[in-house]
Design a protein around this motif. Structure first.
Motif, PDB file in Angstrom:
ATOM      1  N   HIS A 174      61.855  -0.869  50.030  1.00  8.97           N
ATOM      2  CA  HIS A 174      60.957   0.173  49.538  1.00  8.97           C
ATOM      3  C   HIS A 174      60.657  -0.054  48.065  1.00  8.97           C
ATOM      4  N   ARG A 175      59.384  -0.214  47.720  1.00  5.80           N
ATOM      5  CA  ARG A 175      58.981  -0.402  46.333  1.00  5.80           C
ATOM      6  C   ARG A 175      59.038   0.922  45.571  1.00  5.80           C
ATOM      7  N   LEU A 176      59.266   0.806  44.267  1.00  5.28           N
ATOM      8  CA  LEU A 176      59.189   1.995  43.414  1.00  5.28           C
ATOM      9  C   LEU A 176      57.739   2.451  43.304  1.00  5.28           C
ATOM     10  N   ILE A 177      57.535   3.751  43.324  1.00  8.10           N
ATOM     11  CA  ILE A 177      56.213   4.336  43.109  1.00  8.10           C
ATOM     12  C   ILE A 177      56.355   5.476  42.114  1.00  8.10           C
ATOM     13  N   VAL A 178      55.255   5.851  41.491  1.00 10.07           N
ATOM     14  CA  VAL A 178      55.272   6.941  40.514  1.00 10.07           C
ATOM     15  C   VAL A 178      54.897   8.242  41.214  1.00 10.07           C
ATOM     16  N   ALA A 179      55.691   9.271  40.984  1.00  8.20           N
ATOM     17  CA  ALA A 179      55.392  10.603  41.511  1.00  8.20           C
ATOM     18  C   ALA A 179      55.017  11.511  40.349  1.00  8.20           C
ATOM     19  N   ARG A 236      44.877   7.842  39.412  1.00  7.97           N
ATOM     20  CA  ARG A 236      44.712   6.409  39.244  1.00  7.97           C
ATOM     21  C   ARG A 236      45.076   5.694  40.546  1.00  7.97           C
ATOM     22  N   PRO A 237      44.416   4.556  40.874  1.00 13.74           N
ATOM     23  CA  PRO A 237      44.795   3.815  42.080  1.00 13.74           C
ATOM     24  C   PRO A 237      46.143   3.113  41.932  1.00 13.74           C
ATOM     25  N   SER A 238      46.496   2.759  40.690  1.00 11.44           N
ATOM     26  CA  SER A 238      47.792   2.158  40.411  1.00 11.44           C
ATOM     27  C   SER A 238      48.115   2.374  38.935  1.00 11.44           C
ATOM     28  N   ILE A 239      49.403   2.232  38.603  1.00 13.87           N
ATOM     29  CA  ILE A 239      49.850   2.466  37.228  1.00 13.87           C
ATOM     30  C   ILE A 239      50.817   1.357  36.827  1.00 13.87           C
ATOM     31  N   SER A 240      50.673   0.855  35.596  1.00 13.09           N
ATOM     32  CA  SER A 240      51.648  -0.084  35.057  1.00 13.09           C
ATOM     33  C   SER A 240      52.803   0.704  34.479  1.00 13.09           C
ATOM     34  N   ILE A 241      53.991   0.200  34.663  1.00 11.87           N
ATOM     35  CA  ILE A 241      55.160   0.926  34.161  1.00 11.87           C
ATOM     36  C   ILE A 241      55.120   1.063  32.643  1.00 11.87           C
ATOM     37  N   ASN A 242      54.410   0.148  31.961  1.00 12.55           N
ATOM     38  CA  ASN A 242      54.284   0.241  30.503  1.00 12.55           C
ATOM     39  C   ASN A 242      53.580   1.519  30.069  1.00 12.55           C
ATOM     40  N   VAL A 260      67.951   1.247  39.285  1.00 20.24           N
ATOM     41  CA  VAL A 260      66.745   0.412  39.419  1.00 20.24           C
ATOM     42  C   VAL A 260      65.632   0.950  38.526  1.00 20.24           C
ATOM     43  N   PHE A 261      65.500   2.261  38.481  1.00 21.84           N
ATOM     44  CA  PHE A 261      64.473   2.911  37.648  1.00 21.84           C
ATOM     45  C   PHE A 261      64.686   2.601  36.168  1.00 21.84           C
ATOM     46  N   VAL A 262      65.909   2.789  35.691  1.00 17.98           N
ATOM     47  CA  VAL A 262      66.213   2.539  34.280  1.00 17.98           C
ATOM     48  C   VAL A 262      66.031   1.058  33.948  1.00 17.98           C
ATOM     49  N   SER A 263      66.477   0.195  34.855  1.00 16.73           N
ATOM     50  CA  SER A 263      66.324  -1.249  34.650  1.00 16.73           C
ATOM     51  C   SER A 263      64.857  -1.643  34.547  1.00 16.73           C
ATOM     52  N   ALA A 264      64.003  -1.047  35.393  1.00 14.33           N
ATOM     53  CA  ALA A 264      62.571  -1.359  35.379  1.00 14.33           C
ATOM     54  C   ALA A 264      61.943  -0.937  34.057  1.00 14.33           C
ATOM     55  N   LEU A 276      53.038   1.301  41.690  1.00 14.36           N
ATOM     56  CA  LEU A 276      53.190   0.570  40.441  1.00 14.36           C
ATOM     57  C   LEU A 276      52.448  -0.759  40.543  1.00 14.36           C
ATOM     58  N   GLU A 277      51.861  -1.197  39.446  1.00 13.01           N
ATOM     59  CA  GLU A 277      51.200  -2.495  39.445  1.00 13.01           C
ATOM     60  C   GLU A 277      52.219  -3.622  39.541  1.00 13.01           C
ATOM     61  N   GLU A 278      53.428  -3.369  39.027  1.00 14.06           N
ATOM     62  CA  GLU A 278      54.499  -4.361  39.121  1.00 14.06           C
ATOM     63  C   GLU A 278      55.199  -4.202  40.477  1.00 14.06           C
ATOM     64  N   SER A 279      55.095  -5.213  41.312  1.00 17.32           N
ATOM     65  CA  SER A 279      55.627  -5.106  42.681  1.00 17.32           C
ATOM     66  C   SER A 279      57.064  -5.591  42.820  1.00 17.32           C
ATOM     67  N   GLU A 280      57.659  -6.061  41.686  1.00 18.69           N
ATOM     68  CA  GLU A 280      59.005  -6.639  41.799  1.00 18.69           C
ATOM     69  C   GLU A 280      60.110  -5.593  41.776  1.00 18.69           C
ATOM     70  N   HIS A 281      59.738  -4.334  41.579  1.00 18.93           N
ATOM     71  CA  HIS A 281      60.751  -3.282  41.523  1.00 18.93           C
ATOM     72  C   HIS A 281      60.853  -2.603  42.896  1.00 18.93           C
ATOM     73  N   TYR A 282      61.991  -2.769  43.536  1.00 12.38           N
ATOM     74  CA  TYR A 282      62.168  -2.211  44.877  1.00 12.38           C
ATOM     75  C   TYR A 282      63.647  -1.918  45.126  1.00 12.38           C
ATOM     76  N   VAL A 283      63.897  -1.198  46.208  1.00  9.56           N
ATOM     77  CA  VAL A 283      65.251  -0.868  46.641  1.00  9.56           C
ATOM     78  C   VAL A 283      65.382  -1.240  48.112  1.00  9.56           C
ATOM     79  N   ASP A 284      66.499  -1.855  48.460  1.00  9.06           N
ATOM     80  CA  ASP A 284      66.764  -2.209  49.858  1.00  9.06           C
ATOM     81  C   ASP A 284      67.664  -1.170  50.506  1.00  9.06           C
TER      82      ASP A 284
END
Length: 296
Positions: free
Chosen positions: A164-169, A179-185, A206-210, A260-268
Motif C-alpha cells: 500500500h502506497r502512502l497517500i495524503v489525506a 490536486r490530482p497528485s502532491i509532492s511530499i516537498n 515510514v511517514f517520518v522517514s519519507a 503522492l508523486e513519489e511512489s517509493e513510499h509504501y507499507v507492506d
C-alpha cells in the motif's frame, strides 16, 4: 451400553431375521442372539417378538430404532469431522489484526480460502497494535495475524499479502485538496496528525522517514490511537496525515485522498504465523493465499 450392541440391533431390526442379520454382520447366529439378549437385559425390556416368519419389533424396539439411528448418525458425523480435520479441511483458525487496513484485506483473504476449504471457521480477534498481534501469535494464543512489515520478532514466519502506497489525506476545504497528485516537498509547512510513537508504529516510521528524505521534519501537532481516530481529526480540520491507499473509504464525504508523486513510499502487509506450527489446517489456508494488488 456398547455401541456394537446398538449396531447389531439396528441390523436385526432392518432384517427382522437373525440369520440374514448375522450374515450382514459377518458373525454366527448364536453370538448375535446373545448380543440382542444382552441389550434387552440392559434395557429391561423385550425388543423383538419371535414369530413363525422371523422377528417383529415390540413398541419398545420401535422406539429404540429411532433413537439408535440418531446415535449412529451422530457417530458417523463425528468420524467424518475427524477425518476432515485430519486432512486440514475442517476446523477453526483464529486470526488477529490491528488497525484499519486488515478490514480491507481480510475479506479477500477469507474468500480465497473459502473456495477450496469452505469448512474452515475463521475467528477474528482485534488487538490494539501489531506488537500485541505478534505476541499473541508467538505464544500460541492465535494461529496467525495480519501485521505491517517489517517485524523483528523471532520465531515468526511471514507471507506478503499486499502493498500500500502512502497517500495524503486532507480536509475537503484544504488548498491542496483538489490536486490530482502532491509532492511530499509541498507538505513541509503542514500540521500533521499521526499515530502515537509507541514502539512498532510502522506507518508513523515510514511517514517520518519519507518527510526526512524530502528534507524536513514533520510538524506533528496531534497524535491518536488508530487510523480511524486520526482521520476523524483530519476531517475536523486539525491537520493532515499521510495514510495508506485502500483506506479511502473512511470519511470520504469530509476528506480528499491525494496520491503522492513519489511512489517509493509504501507499507507492506503480511500474514504471520509461529514457526513450526503443526496445524495442517493453517498450512492449507496459507497455501491458498496470493498477494492482493491495490495499486494501479
Amino acid at each position: 451400553m456398547e455401541f456394537r450392541l446398538l449396531r447389531s440391533f439396528l441390523v436385526v431390526a432392518e432384517e427382522l431375521n437373525i440369520g440374514r442379520a448375522a450374515k450382514r454382520l459377518f458373525i454366527a447366529q448364536p453370538p448375535l442372539s446373545k448380543q440382542i439378549q444382552q441389550l434387552e437385559e440392559e434395557l429391561g425390556c423385550q425388543l423383538f417378538e419371535r414369530i413363525p416368519k422371523g422377528l417383529k419389533l415390540t413398541p419398545e424396539g420401535e422406539t429404540l430404532v429411532i433413537e439408535a439411528r440418531k446415535v449412529k448418525l451422530s457417530l458417523d458425523n463425528a468420524v467424518a469431522a475427524v477425518s476432515k480435520s485430519n486432512l486440514g479441511s475442517l476446523g477453526t483458525l483464529n486470526i488477529g489484526f490491528s488497525g484499519a487496513l486488515p478490514s480491507v484485506v481480510l475479506p479477500e483473504l477469507f474468500l480465497q480460502t473459502e473456495k477450496l476449504y469452505p469448512n474452515i471457521d475463521f475467528q477474528i480477534h482485534r488487538k490494539a497494535n501489531s506488537n500485541l498481534v505478534l505476541e499473541s501469535v508467538a505464544n500460541g494464543d492465535i494461529d496467525a495475524g495480519v501485521v505491517l512489515l517489517p517485524i523483528s520478532t523471532l520465531g515468526i514466519s511471514q507471507k506478503l499479502i499486499s502493498r500500500h502506497r502512502l497517500i495524503v489525506a486532507l480536509p475537503k476545504n484544504h488548498p491542496l485538496a483538489h490536486r490530482p497528485s502532491i509532492s511530499i516537498n509541498e507538505l513541509k509547512n503542514e500540521h500533521f496528525i499521526t499515530n502515537h510513537a509507541y514502539k512498532g508504529s510502522v506507518i508513523r516510521e515510514v511517514f517520518v522517514s519519507a518527510c526526512r528524505k524530502a528534507g524536513f521534519n514533520p510538524n506533528i501537532v496531534k497524535e491518536a490511537d488508530d487510523t480511524y481516530s486520526i482521520l476523524i481529526l483530519v476531517a475536523a480540520g486539525f491537520g493532515i496525515t499521510l495514510s495508506l491507499e485502500s483506506l479511502e473509504y473512511i470519511q470520504p464525504s469530509t476528506i480528499n485522498y491525494i496520491p503522492l508523486e513519489e511512489s517509493e513510499h509504501y507499507v507492506d502487509l503480511a500474514i504471520v504465523w509461529r514457526e513450526g506450527n503443526p496445524s495442517i489446517l493453517l498450512k492449507n489456508a496459507l497455501s491458498t493465499l496470493s498477494p492482493i494488488t491495490f495499486s494501479n
